[in-house]
Design a protein around this motif. Structure first.
Motif, PDB file in Angstrom:
ATOM      1  N   SER A 134       0.834  -1.428   0.021  1.00 19.42           N
ATOM      2  CA  SER A 134      -0.051   0.059  -0.005  1.00 19.42           C
ATOM      3  C   SER A 134       0.925   1.395  -0.195  1.00 19.42           C
ATOM      4  O   SER A 134       0.562   2.215  -0.748  1.00 19.42           O
ATOM      5  N   ALA A 135       2.031   1.197   0.661  1.00 22.68           N
ATOM      6  CA  ALA A 135       2.972   2.505   0.743  1.00 22.68           C
ATOM      7  C   ALA A 135       3.433   2.529  -0.656  1.00 22.68           C
ATOM      8  O   ALA A 135       3.869   3.757  -1.002  1.00 22.68           O
ATOM      9  N   VAL A 136       3.999   1.577  -1.041  1.00 17.73           N
ATOM     10  CA  VAL A 136       4.463   1.761  -2.259  1.00 17.73           C
ATOM     11  C   VAL A 136       3.769   2.153  -3.603  1.00 17.73           C
ATOM     12  O   VAL A 136       4.040   3.304  -4.204  1.00 17.73           O
ATOM     13  N   THR A 137       2.505   1.640  -3.881  1.00 16.15           N
ATOM     14  CA  THR A 137       1.764   1.944  -4.577  1.00 16.15           C
ATOM     15  C   THR A 137       0.724   3.135  -4.524  1.00 16.15           C
ATOM     16  O   THR A 137       0.331   3.814  -5.437  1.00 16.15           O
ATOM     17  N   GLY A 138       0.634   3.333  -3.322  1.00 18.48           N
ATOM     18  CA  GLY A 138      -0.373   4.561  -2.903  1.00 18.48           C
ATOM     19  C   GLY A 138      -1.742   4.124  -2.792  1.00 18.48           C
ATOM     20  O   GLY A 138      -2.670   4.866  -2.561  1.00 18.48           O
ATOM     21  N   MET A 139      -2.138   2.961  -3.184  1.00 20.34           N
ATOM     22  CA  MET A 139      -3.387   2.402  -3.152  1.00 20.34           C
ATOM     23  C   MET A 139      -3.889   2.289  -1.713  1.00 20.34           C
ATOM     24  O   MET A 139      -3.157   1.982  -0.674  1.00 20.34           O
ATOM     25  N   SER A 140      -5.160   2.396  -1.541  1.00 19.09           N
ATOM     26  CA  SER A 140      -5.682   2.228  -0.102  1.00 19.09           C
ATOM     27  C   SER A 140      -5.585   0.553   0.411  1.00 19.09           C
ATOM     28  O   SER A 140      -5.553  -0.177  -0.614  1.00 19.09           O
ATOM     29  N   PRO A 141      -5.490   0.507   1.632  1.00 19.33           N
ATOM     30  CA  PRO A 141      -5.156  -1.068   2.012  1.00 19.33           C
ATOM     31  C   PRO A 141      -6.294  -1.942   1.520  1.00 19.33           C
ATOM     32  O   PRO A 141      -6.009  -3.005   1.392  1.00 19.33           O
ATOM     33  N   GLY A 142      -7.671  -1.318   1.581  1.00 19.77           N
ATOM     34  CA  GLY A 142      -8.752  -2.163   1.041  1.00 19.77           C
ATOM     35  C   GLY A 142      -8.593  -2.608  -0.336  1.00 19.77           C
ATOM     36  O   GLY A 142      -8.731  -3.810  -0.588  1.00 19.77           O
ATOM     37  N   PRO A 175      10.323  10.617  -8.380  1.00 19.80           N
ATOM     38  CA  PRO A 175      10.133   9.279  -8.866  1.00 19.80           C
ATOM     39  C   PRO A 175       9.907   8.301  -7.440  1.00 19.80           C
ATOM     40  O   PRO A 175       9.575   7.206  -7.777  1.00 19.80           O
ATOM     41  N   ALA A 176       9.996   8.830  -6.508  1.00 12.40           N
ATOM     42  CA  ALA A 176       9.805   8.119  -5.052  1.00 12.40           C
ATOM     43  C   ALA A 176       8.668   8.287  -4.509  1.00 12.40           C
ATOM     44  O   ALA A 176       8.187   7.789  -3.480  1.00 12.40           O
ATOM     45  N   ASP A 177       7.692   9.106  -5.368  1.00 10.53           N
ATOM     46  CA  ASP A 177       6.539   9.181  -4.939  1.00 10.53           C
ATOM     47  C   ASP A 177       5.880   7.781  -5.210  1.00 10.53           C
ATOM     48  O   ASP A 177       6.252   6.853  -5.772  1.00 10.53           O
ATOM     49  N   SER A 178       4.577   7.519  -4.474  1.00  6.40           N
ATOM     50  CA  SER A 178       3.909   6.378  -4.756  1.00  6.40           C
ATOM     51  C   SER A 178       3.311   6.359  -6.446  1.00  6.40           C
ATOM     52  O   SER A 178       3.335   7.288  -6.671  1.00  6.40           O
ATOM     53  N   TYR A 179       3.095   4.911  -6.616  1.00  9.34           N
ATOM     54  CA  TYR A 179       2.872   4.864  -8.019  1.00  9.34           C
ATOM     55  C   TYR A 179       1.662   5.683  -8.334  1.00  9.34           C
ATOM     56  O   TYR A 179       1.574   6.523  -9.494  1.00  9.34           O
ATOM     57  N   LEU A 180       0.686   5.804  -7.469  1.00  9.48           N
ATOM     58  CA  LEU A 180      -0.553   6.787  -7.844  1.00  9.48           C
ATOM     59  C   LEU A 180      -0.261   8.199  -7.890  1.00  9.48           C
ATOM     60  O   LEU A 180      -0.904   8.916  -8.844  1.00  9.48           O
ATOM     61  N   ASN A 215     -10.269  13.368 -22.765  1.00  5.88           N
ATOM     62  CA  ASN A 215     -11.289  12.494 -22.167  1.00  5.88           C
ATOM     63  C   ASN A 215     -10.566  11.331 -21.652  1.00  5.88           C
ATOM     64  O   ASN A 215     -10.806  10.707 -20.597  1.00  5.88           O
ATOM     65  N   ARG A 216      -9.606  10.699 -22.400  1.00  8.62           N
ATOM     66  CA  ARG A 216      -8.823   9.566 -22.017  1.00  8.62           C
ATOM     67  C   ARG A 216      -8.116   9.638 -20.759  1.00  8.62           C
ATOM     68  O   ARG A 216      -8.033   9.024 -20.099  1.00  8.62           O
ATOM     69  N   LEU A 217      -7.297  10.800 -20.912  1.00  6.29           N
ATOM     70  CA  LEU A 217      -6.376  11.175 -19.613  1.00  6.29           C
ATOM     71  C   LEU A 217      -7.351  11.293 -18.434  1.00  6.29           C
ATOM     72  O   LEU A 217      -6.984  10.954 -17.460  1.00  6.29           O
ATOM     73  N   SER A 218      -8.417  11.931 -18.603  1.00  4.65           N
ATOM     74  CA  SER A 218      -9.416  12.296 -17.449  1.00  4.65           C
ATOM     75  C   SER A 218      -9.806  10.915 -16.821  1.00  4.65           C
ATOM     76  O   SER A 218     -10.096  10.640 -15.736  1.00  4.65           O
ATOM     77  N   ARG A 219     -10.313  10.019 -17.968  1.00  6.28           N
ATOM     78  CA  ARG A 219     -10.661   8.640 -17.421  1.00  6.28           C
ATOM     79  C   ARG A 219      -9.671   8.192 -16.642  1.00  6.28           C
ATOM     80  O   ARG A 219      -9.828   7.046 -15.769  1.00  6.28           O
ATOM     81  N   MET A 220      -8.354   7.899 -17.067  1.00  2.63           N
ATOM     82  CA  MET A 220      -7.308   7.608 -16.531  1.00  2.63           C
ATOM     83  C   MET A 220      -7.216   7.919 -14.884  1.00  2.63           C
ATOM     84  O   MET A 220      -6.803   7.206 -14.061  1.00  2.63           O
ATOM     85  N   LEU A 221      -7.190   9.307 -14.915  1.00  2.00           N
ATOM     86  CA  LEU A 221      -7.086   9.912 -13.798  1.00  2.00           C
ATOM     87  C   LEU A 221      -8.331   9.518 -12.842  1.00  2.00           C
ATOM     88  O   LEU A 221      -7.929   9.224 -11.438  1.00  2.00           O
ATOM     89  N   GLU A 222      -9.365   9.240 -12.986  1.00  3.63           N
ATOM     90  CA  GLU A 222     -10.617   8.771 -12.484  1.00  3.63           C
ATOM     91  C   GLU A 222     -10.213   7.540 -11.811  1.00  3.63           C
ATOM     92  O   GLU A 222     -10.493   7.161 -10.535  1.00  3.63           O
ATOM     93  N   GLU A 223      -9.660   6.454 -12.641  1.00  8.00           N
ATOM     94  CA  GLU A 223      -9.219   5.231 -12.078  1.00  8.00           C
ATOM     95  C   GLU A 223      -8.215   5.296 -11.062  1.00  8.00           C
ATOM     96  O   GLU A 223      -8.510   4.566  -9.960  1.00  8.00           O
ATOM     97  N   LEU A 224      -7.281   6.192 -11.353  1.00  7.55           N
ATOM     98  CA  LEU A 224      -6.325   6.358 -10.316  1.00  7.55           C
ATOM     99  C   LEU A 224      -6.719   6.580  -8.938  1.00  7.55           C
ATOM    100  O   LEU A 224      -6.580   6.300  -7.941  1.00  7.55           O
ATOM    101  N   HIS A 225      -7.904   7.681  -9.127  1.00  2.59           N
ATOM    102  CA  HIS A 225      -8.448   8.341  -7.847  1.00  2.59           C
ATOM    103  C   HIS A 225      -9.046   7.222  -7.205  1.00  2.59           C
ATOM    104  O   HIS A 225      -9.168   6.945  -6.031  1.00  2.59           O
ATOM    105  N   ARG A 226     -10.072   6.419  -7.855  1.00  5.87           N
ATOM    106  CA  ARG A 226     -10.463   5.418  -7.160  1.00  5.87           C
ATOM    107  C   ARG A 226      -9.768   4.311  -6.559  1.00  5.87           C
ATOM    108  O   ARG A 226     -10.067   3.952  -5.382  1.00  5.87           O
ATOM    109  N   LEU A 227      -8.725   3.874  -7.279  1.00 10.03           N
ATOM    110  CA  LEU A 227      -7.813   3.075  -6.522  1.00 10.03           C
ATOM    111  C   LEU A 227      -7.178   3.543  -5.096  1.00 10.03           C
ATOM    112  O   LEU A 227      -6.912   2.801  -4.163  1.00 10.03           O
ATOM    113  N   GLY A 228      -6.979   4.893  -5.238  1.00 11.83           N
ATOM    114  CA  GLY A 228      -6.488   5.525  -3.855  1.00 11.83           C
ATOM    115  C   GLY A 228      -7.415   6.051  -2.774  1.00 11.83           C
ATOM    116  O   GLY A 228      -6.951   6.258  -1.626  1.00 11.83           O
TER     117      GLY A 228
END
Lengths: 174, 188
Positions: free
Chosen positions: A142-150, B97-102, B173-186
């Motif tokens: 979770s820390a590496v990816t930034g994804m939520s723990p869930g 570069p050391a930020d999280s993937y999201l 639009n494609r970039l906005s959809r990709m951003l929404e997906e990243l937002h949902r994961l986080g």
């Protein structure tokens, strides 16, 4: 000069502790040996540069994995033609396992099959899969990816089910 | 079961250190030279436009033709300065570069989306007034240029913009959809 020495020392420490994991990770992102070598060198360069700004916000291991995966995921993104065919763990779960009449045996074939599975994943799922295979705990993933723990827990659950189905199924035919 | 797979993964043979420190420093210097060269080429291209139209300001007859060329030169200057400012904001902070993937990819996608959204304003609009004045003034003030010539050039310019705008919208639009997906994961 002191700053440069700290950066070099941190890099030496990171490379010693995580070098083999980085090499395995590069294999997970790039199948072609020449491009993989370039990718690995790009990762080490990015890691060395980034360590000049290491501020202790996370552990060195987390920092190393973040840099490595970000560089590798950007690499996959640049391979636009290949990345169109990639999918998530969820899609692979639903897809039937490849029907190979010559059942795969042996470590080499199992490794090839595992690598094929990894290479089919899009970057975010591939990242979770690779970190899981390196035995990182969910909290660190979770820390590496930034994804939520869930979200991480859900992905790991699906990865376990997928691996059990794809590898257990082959073993029962040996 | 998954422990077996993890063991299989971790038992791969590895080749050892990819680079030593001196190799890394050498590559870092080379990468900096590549970036500097790329910037030089961009500025050189802009300079050619400026010098070309600058020459026309001096060489051509006709007040409005010269004014049109001068406005194109000003527009090109504005493009160069804006793109330079964009390039500055595009350089991620050293530890990015050391930020999280999201975080890392969210920043990259947002940067791309901003750049695409501004591309028309940054690259087309600044030179449009000068270009329009040239196309109108040239048939009146220059003997070698006809209204047909102006219509052809204007048509080509409008055609290129008309084709590009839907592509820009699709990309945004494609970039906005990709951003929404990243937002949902986080999201927790």
């Amino acid at each position: 000069m002191q700053h440069e020495t700290d950066q070099d020392q941190r890099y030496a420490e990171a490379a010693a502790a995580h070098g083999p994991a980085l090499e395995r990770m590069a294999r997970g992102y790039e199948a072609d040996p020449d491009r993989r070598r370039d990718l690995l060198q790009e990762i080490h360069l990015a890691l060395w540069r980034s360590l000049a700004a290491f501020d202790g916000r996370c552990s060195l291991a987390t920092w190393v994995y973040r840099v490595a995966h970000n560089v590798a995921a950007s690499h996959v993104g640049r391979q636009k033609r290949l990345s169109r065919g990639l999918c998530g763990v969820e899609e692979l779960e639903r897809a039937p396992a490849p029907d190979d009449p010559e059942r795969e045996t042996g470590e080499r074939q199992a490794m090839d099959r595992l690598m094929g599975l990894v290479h089919a994943l899009r970057p975010i799922d591939r990242q979770v899969m690779l970190l899981f295979l390196e035995d990182l705990p969910a909290a660190e993933i979770s820390a590496v990816t930034g994804m939520s723990p869930g979200a991480v827990a859900t992905k790991i659950h699906r990865i376990k089910a997928l691996l059990a189905e794809r590898f257990h199924g082959a073993r029962s035919h040996d | 079961m998954t422990d077996d797979v993890k063991q299989l993964w971790q038992s791969q043979q590895t080749e050892g250190p990819a680079l030593d420190l001196e190799d890394i420093r050498r590559r870092a210097r080379r990468a900096q030279r590549v970036v500097a060269l790329r910037n030089l080429i961009s500025y050189a291209s802009m300079l050619i436009v400026i010098l070309g139209y600058g020459f026309y300001v001096l060489a051509l007859d006709g007040v409005f033709v010269r004014l049109g060329c001068f406005l194109v030169v000003l527009g090109a200057f504005y493009c160069a300065i804006s793109l330079s400012a964009q390039g500055g904001s595009r350089r991620a902070p050293a530890q990015a570069p050391a930020d999280s993937y999201l975080q890392f990819h969210r920043r990259e996608l947002e940067r791309q989306r901003t750049f695409v959204l501004r591309s028309v304003r940054l690259m087309v609009l600044p030179i449009t007034p000068g270009f329009a004045m040239l196309l109108i003034a040239a048939p009146i003030e220059l003997q070698s240029w006809s209204w047909t010539d102006s219509l052809i050039v204007a048509g080509a310019f409008i055609g290129i913009v008309a084709v590009s705008l839907p592509l820009v919208r699709l990309r945004v639009n494609r970039l906005s959809r990709m951003l929404e997906e990243l937002h949902r994961l986080g999201a927790p």
